[in-house]
Enzyme design. Sequence first.
Site, PDB file in Angstrom:
ATOM      1  N   SER A 290       7.052   8.778 -11.748  1.00  0.00           N
ATOM      2  CA  SER A 290       6.642   9.961 -10.994  1.00  0.00           C
ATOM      3  C   SER A 290       7.866  10.544 -10.296  1.00  0.00           C
ATOM      4  O   SER A 290       8.572   9.843  -9.579  1.00  0.00           O
ATOM      5  CB  SER A 290       5.573   9.589  -9.964  1.00  0.00           C
ATOM      6  OG  SER A 290       5.248  10.713  -9.164  1.00  0.00           O
TER       7      SER A 290
ATOM      8  N   GLN B 246      -5.144  -0.276  -0.819  1.00  0.00           N
ATOM      9  CA  GLN B 246      -4.070  -1.047  -0.172  1.00  0.00           C
ATOM     10  C   GLN B 246      -3.057  -1.529  -1.230  1.00  0.00           C
ATOM     11  O   GLN B 246      -2.828  -0.860  -2.210  1.00  0.00           O
ATOM     12  CB  GLN B 246      -4.630  -2.216   0.648  1.00  0.00           C
ATOM     13  CG  GLN B 246      -5.343  -1.799   1.917  1.00  0.00           C
ATOM     14  CD  GLN B 246      -6.799  -1.496   1.706  1.00  0.00           C
ATOM     15  OE1 GLN B 246      -7.489  -2.104   0.915  1.00  0.00           O
ATOM     16  NE2 GLN B 246      -7.305  -0.528   2.438  1.00  0.00           N
TER      17      GLN B 246
ATOM     18  N   GLY C  20       0.819  -1.206   0.000  1.00  0.00           N
ATOM     19  CA  GLY C  20       0.000   0.000   0.000  1.00  0.00           C
ATOM     20  C   GLY C  20       0.854   1.259   0.000  1.00  0.00           C
ATOM     21  O   GLY C  20       2.081   1.203   0.047  1.00  0.00           O
ATOM     22  N   ASP C  21       0.195   2.406  -0.089  1.00  0.00           N
ATOM     23  CA  ASP C  21       0.855   3.720  -0.036  1.00  0.00           C
ATOM     24  C   ASP C  21       1.803   3.948  -1.210  1.00  0.00           C
ATOM     25  O   ASP C  21       2.768   4.704  -1.096  1.00  0.00           O
ATOM     26  CB  ASP C  21       1.630   3.894   1.287  1.00  0.00           C
ATOM     27  CG  ASP C  21       0.791   3.584   2.503  1.00  0.00           C
ATOM     28  OD1 ASP C  21      -0.300   4.158   2.607  1.00  0.00           O
ATOM     29  OD2 ASP C  21       1.209   2.756   3.331  1.00  0.00           O
TER      30      ASP C  21
ATOM     31  N   GLY D 185      -1.611   8.352  10.087  1.00  0.00           N
ATOM     32  CA  GLY D 185      -0.552   9.259  10.536  1.00  0.00           C
ATOM     33  C   GLY D 185       0.649   8.522  11.119  1.00  0.00           C
ATOM     34  O   GLY D 185       1.629   9.146  11.521  1.00  0.00           O
TER      35      GLY D 185
ATOM     36  N   ASN E 146      -9.892   2.346   5.396  1.00  0.00           N
ATOM     37  CA  ASN E 146      -8.503   2.126   5.826  1.00  0.00           C
ATOM     38  C   ASN E 146      -7.532   2.506   4.715  1.00  0.00           C
ATOM     39  O   ASN E 146      -6.323   2.531   4.914  1.00  0.00           O
ATOM     40  CB  ASN E 146      -8.274   0.675   6.253  1.00  0.00           C
ATOM     41  CG  ASN E 146      -8.729  -0.337   5.211  1.00  0.00           C
ATOM     42  OD1 ASN E 146      -9.481  -0.024   4.305  1.00  0.00           O
ATOM     43  ND2 ASN E 146      -8.271  -1.563   5.337  1.00  0.00           N
ATOM     44  N   ALA E 147      -8.060   2.791   3.522  1.00  0.00           N
ATOM     45  CA  ALA E 147      -7.237   3.267   2.410  1.00  0.00           C
ATOM     46  C   ALA E 147      -7.210   4.788   2.429  1.00  0.00           C
ATOM     47  O   ALA E 147      -8.174   5.430   2.822  1.00  0.00           O
ATOM     48  CB  ALA E 147      -7.810   2.779   1.081  1.00  0.00           C
ATOM     49  N   GLY E 148      -6.099   5.361   1.988  1.00  0.00           N
ATOM     50  CA  GLY E 148      -6.004   6.810   1.880  1.00  0.00           C
ATOM     51  C   GLY E 148      -5.293   7.195   0.603  1.00  0.00           C
ATOM     52  O   GLY E 148      -4.096   6.950   0.455  1.00  0.00           O
ATOM     53  N   HIS E 149      -6.025   7.739  -0.372  1.00  0.00           N
ATOM     54  CA  HIS E 149      -5.429   8.143  -1.639  1.00  0.00           C
ATOM     55  C   HIS E 149      -5.258   9.663  -1.642  1.00  0.00           C
ATOM     56  O   HIS E 149      -6.232  10.405  -1.594  1.00  0.00           O
ATOM     57  CB  HIS E 149      -6.298   7.684  -2.808  1.00  0.00           C
ATOM     58  CG  HIS E 149      -6.287   6.193  -2.988  1.00  0.00           C
ATOM     59  ND1 HIS E 149      -7.010   5.540  -3.953  1.00  0.00           N
ATOM     60  CD2 HIS E 149      -5.599   5.221  -2.319  1.00  0.00           C
ATOM     61  CE1 HIS E 149      -6.785   4.237  -3.863  1.00  0.00           C
ATOM     62  NE2 HIS E 149      -5.943   4.025  -2.878  1.00  0.00           N
TER      63      HIS E 149
ATOM     64  N   LYS F 146      -1.123   5.574  -5.537  1.00  0.00           N
ATOM     65  CA  LYS F 146      -2.139   5.226  -6.537  1.00  0.00           C
ATOM     66  C   LYS F 146      -3.080   6.388  -6.854  1.00  0.00           C
ATOM     67  O   LYS F 146      -3.515   6.550  -7.993  1.00  0.00           O
ATOM     68  CB  LYS F 146      -2.960   4.023  -6.050  1.00  0.00           C
ATOM     69  CG  LYS F 146      -2.145   2.755  -5.881  1.00  0.00           C
ATOM     70  CD  LYS F 146      -2.984   1.599  -5.386  1.00  0.00           C
ATOM     71  CE  LYS F 146      -3.417   1.745  -3.951  1.00  0.00           C
ATOM     72  NZ  LYS F 146      -2.310   1.691  -2.973  1.00  0.00           N
ATOM     73  N   GLY F 147      -3.403   7.185  -5.827  1.00  0.00           N
ATOM     74  CA  GLY F 147      -4.369   8.265  -6.021  1.00  0.00           C
ATOM     75  C   GLY F 147      -3.949   9.228  -7.106  1.00  0.00           C
ATOM     76  O   GLY F 147      -4.738   9.587  -7.994  1.00  0.00           O
TER      77      GLY F 147
END
Length: 421
Positions: A409, A221, A11-12, A299, A37-40, A15-16
């Site tokens: 990127s 994820q 994860g992390d 965090g 639980n995902a953060g994009h 992707k966003g």
Amino acid sequence: MVDVILGLQWGDEGKGKIVDYFAPNYDVIARFQGGPNAGHTLYVKDKKIVLHQIPSGIFHDHKINLIGNGVVLDAVTLKKECEAVEAMGIDCRKNLYISARTHLILPSHRALDKASELAKGNDKIGSTLKGISPSYMDKTGRNGLRVGDLLDKNFISQYIKLRLKHQKLLDNFSFNEDISAWEEEFFEALEFLKQLQIVNGEYFINDAVQRGKKILAEGAQGSMLDIDFGTFPYVTSSNTISAGVGNGLGVAPQKIKEVFGITKAYCTRVGSGPFPTELNDANGELLRKTGNEYGSTTGRPRRCGWIDLVALHFACMINGVTQLVMTKTDILDSFDELFVCNKYKVNGRETEEVPFQMSRVSVEPVYKKFPGWKTDITSIKNFNKLPGQMKEYIDYINKTLGIPVTYISNGAASDQLIAAS
């Protein structure tokens, strides 16, 4: 056809931003699994916003965004997200759709998640405590409530029945949590949810395919957190790999075309579990500090290490990856030397395979060393302008995995993406 974007690590992977970049080329962007639980993380007009459940195509006009049935939905989080998005001039009621088969996360699911994690003691998974696992357990146990149930006149009685069942489980944990405030928020959010466009997601997505629309399926994820193929039991509760698109949206396997796999130029992990290339030294701290490696949902500081091609090859294999996107390459700008793990030494024997149970064996990474490029690459727009040492690093990854890195990127901004072909 349906193209897929998903993470290949823990994860992390960024992707966003990649979904946001590709979104203009598609008609429908659909989330197919996971929960809040995902953060994009996206940057819209230089303003940072983190999406937890809304697909990352929401900021593109005239694009349809679908939350698929494979997602578990937190109505409270969704309401807050919609309000944040609407503050930036986007009306979610217009272009956000939700599958009626999507399961709901209840306040008691959050309490169960907390009770279960506390009961594990030193064997904690590292749960985000968002109620994800208990919600998926109710789904497979045929107990869950779904978005479509909101429109049933018996919803409240169904809710009370399930809540009482959860209370018995909490009693078994000898765990007490006052969820009355959570419930108040929950029912308020359900009224908001009813105002959104609830559809039969499987018909909705297949109708779009039939009409020749381009679909982008967005994963959450990472592949190494997949419930079947990840580093079990330190995994999430859904199928994060490309096969999850079928049961998470209701599309047939032959509809999937391109699979874009996202990987960082190094590796990170949040929470507990095996991480062969983890660096508990100055290099690990430099990766964390330079890359701002802190969980967008929790965090928590991320664990950092060198890129792991054994795990990456495994992830590419089970996903059928056709193109690689490498993110956060600029974070390596200051390193004198770089290391790539191309084999594991498992209990003293070299292998190129991911072990069945990493936590039960001694896994030592075998590294190949590369010179760092020691150049600020953040303003480079053309692949040919990249430092030779960086091209060497990427070329080795291309050849080892047998899959081309097609995009690189080199910064957080949406325009910091270099086509490598």
